[in-house]
Design a protein around this motif. Structure first.
Motif, PDB file in Angstrom:
ATOM      1  N   LEU A  62      52.119  16.639  39.509  1.00 53.31           N
ATOM      2  CA  LEU A  62      52.380  17.206  38.182  1.00 53.31           C
ATOM      3  C   LEU A  62      52.336  16.079  37.168  1.00 53.31           C
ATOM      4  N   GLU A  63      51.508  16.241  36.138  1.00 56.04           N
ATOM      5  CA  GLU A  63      51.395  15.255  35.060  1.00 56.04           C
ATOM      6  C   GLU A  63      51.187  15.983  33.735  1.00 56.04           C
ATOM      7  N   ARG A  64      51.413  15.289  32.651  1.00 52.39           N
ATOM      8  CA  ARG A  64      51.079  15.820  31.324  1.00 52.39           C
ATOM      9  C   ARG A  64      49.577  15.717  31.097  1.00 52.39           C
ATOM     10  N   ASP A  65      49.053  16.674  30.345  1.00 48.95           N
ATOM     11  CA  ASP A  65      47.660  16.657  29.913  1.00 48.95           C
ATOM     12  C   ASP A  65      47.671  17.150  28.476  1.00 48.95           C
ATOM     13  N   GLY A  66      48.058  16.269  27.550  1.00 47.37           N
ATOM     14  CA  GLY A  66      48.262  16.677  26.162  1.00 47.37           C
ATOM     15  C   GLY A  66      49.443  17.623  26.087  1.00 47.37           C
ATOM     16  N   ASP A  67      49.230  18.818  25.530  1.00 48.56           N
ATOM     17  CA  ASP A  67      50.286  19.829  25.463  1.00 48.56           C
ATOM     18  C   ASP A  67      50.343  20.689  26.719  1.00 48.56           C
ATOM     19  N   ALA A  68      49.445  20.440  27.650  1.00 50.76           N
ATOM     20  CA  ALA A  68      49.370  21.228  28.882  1.00 50.76           C
ATOM     21  C   ALA A  68      49.882  20.400  30.065  1.00 50.76           C
ATOM     22  N   LEU A  69      49.775  20.988  31.252  1.00 54.00           N
ATOM     23  CA  LEU A  69      50.177  20.331  32.490  1.00 54.00           C
ATOM     24  C   LEU A  69      48.968  20.214  33.409  1.00 54.00           C
ATOM     25  N   ALA A  70      48.780  19.063  34.000  1.00 50.57           N
ATOM     26  CA  ALA A  70      47.736  18.861  35.001  1.00 50.57           C
ATOM     27  C   ALA A  70      48.424  18.848  36.357  1.00 50.57           C
ATOM     28  N   VAL A  71      48.008  19.742  37.242  1.00 47.93           N
ATOM     29  CA  VAL A  71      48.606  19.830  38.568  1.00 47.93           C
ATOM     30  C   VAL A  71      47.505  19.786  39.625  1.00 47.93           C
ATOM     31  N   ARG A  72      47.885  19.348  40.804  1.00 48.22           N
ATOM     32  CA  ARG A  72      46.968  19.347  41.949  1.00 48.22           C
ATOM     33  C   ARG A  72      47.639  20.082  43.094  1.00 48.22           C
ATOM     34  N   THR A  73      46.791  20.696  43.907  1.00 48.39           N
ATOM     35  CA  THR A  73      47.297  21.387  45.082  1.00 48.39           C
ATOM     36  C   THR A  73      46.915  20.598  46.337  1.00 48.39           C
ATOM     37  N   PHE A  74      47.594  20.912  47.426  1.00 46.91           N
ATOM     38  CA  PHE A  74      47.315  20.272  48.704  1.00 46.91           C
ATOM     39  C   PHE A  74      45.866  20.488  49.122  1.00 46.91           C
ATOM     40  N   SER A  75      45.312  21.649  48.778  1.00 46.90           N
ATOM     41  CA  SER A  75      43.934  21.971  49.147  1.00 46.90           C
ATOM     42  C   SER A  75      42.892  21.276  48.269  1.00 46.90           C
ATOM     43  N   GLY A  76      43.336  20.512  47.250  1.00 47.50           N
ATOM     44  CA  GLY A  76      42.418  19.726  46.442  1.00 47.50           C
ATOM     45  C   GLY A  76      42.070  20.294  45.081  1.00 47.50           C
ATOM     46  N   HIS A  77      42.619  21.434  44.724  1.00 46.89           N
ATOM     47  CA  HIS A  77      42.349  21.995  43.393  1.00 46.89           C
ATOM     48  C   HIS A  77      43.071  21.180  42.321  1.00 46.89           C
ATOM     49  N   ARG A  78      42.387  20.939  41.211  1.00 43.98           N
ATOM     50  CA  ARG A  78      43.016  20.364  40.020  1.00 43.98           C
ATOM     51  C   ARG A  78      43.047  21.482  38.999  1.00 43.98           C
ATOM     52  N   LEU A  79      44.234  21.807  38.509  1.00 50.81           N
ATOM     53  CA  LEU A  79      44.414  22.910  37.573  1.00 50.81           C
ATOM     54  C   LEU A  79      45.076  22.414  36.301  1.00 50.81           C
ATOM     55  N   THR A  80      44.792  23.081  35.193  1.00 51.16           N
ATOM     56  CA  THR A  80      45.477  22.828  33.941  1.00 51.16           C
ATOM     57  C   THR A  80      46.267  24.080  33.605  1.00 51.16           C
ATOM     58  N   LEU A  81      47.577  23.908  33.399  1.00 48.65           N
ATOM     59  CA  LEU A  81      48.475  25.030  33.136  1.00 48.65           C
ATOM     60  C   LEU A  81      49.088  24.919  31.754  1.00 48.65           C
ATOM     61  N   CYS A  82      49.363  26.058  31.141  1.00 47.86           N
ATOM     62  CA  CYS A  82      50.100  26.115  29.886  1.00 47.86           C
ATOM     63  C   CYS A  82      51.557  25.747  30.166  1.00 47.86           C
ATOM     64  N   ALA A  83      52.106  24.779  29.459  1.00 46.94           N
ATOM     65  CA  ALA A  83      53.488  24.370  29.669  1.00 46.94           C
ATOM     66  C   ALA A  83      54.482  25.455  29.258  1.00 46.94           C
ATOM     67  N   ASP A  84      54.091  26.348  28.330  1.00 51.13           N
ATOM     68  CA  ASP A  84      54.989  27.403  27.856  1.00 51.13           C
ATOM     69  C   ASP A  84      55.091  28.579  28.825  1.00 51.13           C
ATOM     70  N   THR A  85      53.973  28.908  29.507  1.00 49.64           N
ATOM     71  CA  THR A  85      53.934  30.123  30.316  1.00 49.64           C
ATOM     72  C   THR A  85      53.598  29.885  31.783  1.00 49.64           C
ATOM     73  N   GLY A  86      53.069  28.730  32.127  1.00 43.94           N
ATOM     74  CA  GLY A  86      52.619  28.462  33.486  1.00 43.94           C
ATOM     75  C   GLY A  86      51.252  29.071  33.792  1.00 43.94           C
ATOM     76  N   ALA A  87      50.636  29.716  32.801  1.00 40.16           N
ATOM     77  CA  ALA A  87      49.341  30.363  33.010  1.00 40.16           C
ATOM     78  C   ALA A  87      48.232  29.320  33.142  1.00 40.16           C
ATOM     79  N   LEU A  88      47.232  29.674  33.939  1.00 40.30           N
ATOM     80  CA  LEU A  88      46.067  28.827  34.119  1.00 40.30           C
ATOM     81  C   LEU A  88      45.253  28.795  32.835  1.00 40.30           C
ATOM     82  N   LEU A  89      44.876  27.580  32.398  1.00 36.88           N
ATOM     83  CA  LEU A  89      44.057  27.437  31.185  1.00 36.88           C
ATOM     84  C   LEU A  89      42.614  27.196  31.555  1.00 36.88           C
TER      85      LEU A  89
END
Length: 89
Positions: A62-89
């Motif tokens: 879990l890391e910051r990505d501007g106003d969003a969140l950058a997360v990685r999964t064990f399976s190798g996905h890199r996702l960007t999530l909205c910090a307010d809602t947790g929704a995938l951006l």
């Protein structure tokens, strides 16, 4: 919520909320939704969804990505999530 499991990473977000990444080693389920946002009273605001799959997975970073969140999964996905809602951006 925060007292139930060991926290690997905590990031402060708006309005006194925190996004928490829990260690995943204590779980036995194949798909572990171990990324949550809690308010100042530790009440759950949102819980992040893993990418659709039939394979075991969990969040591992879990890391910051501007106003969003950058997360990685064990399976190798890199996702960007909205910090307010947790929704995938």
């Amino acid at each position: 919520m925060a007292g139930r499991h060991r926290i690997k990473r905590s990031l402060a977000v708006a309005d006194g909320r925190r996004v928490l990444l829990y260690f995943w080693g204590h779980e036995t389920a194949p798909r572990i939704r171990n990324l949550v946002c809690v308010d100042a009273g530790d009440a759950l605001v949102w819980q992040a969804e893993l990418p659709p799959s039939d394979h075991p997975d969990c969040f591992v970073s879990l890391e910051r990505d501007g106003d969003a969140l950058a997360v990685r999964t064990f399976s190798g996905h890199r996702l960007t999530l909205c910090a307010d809602t947790g929704a995938l951006l």
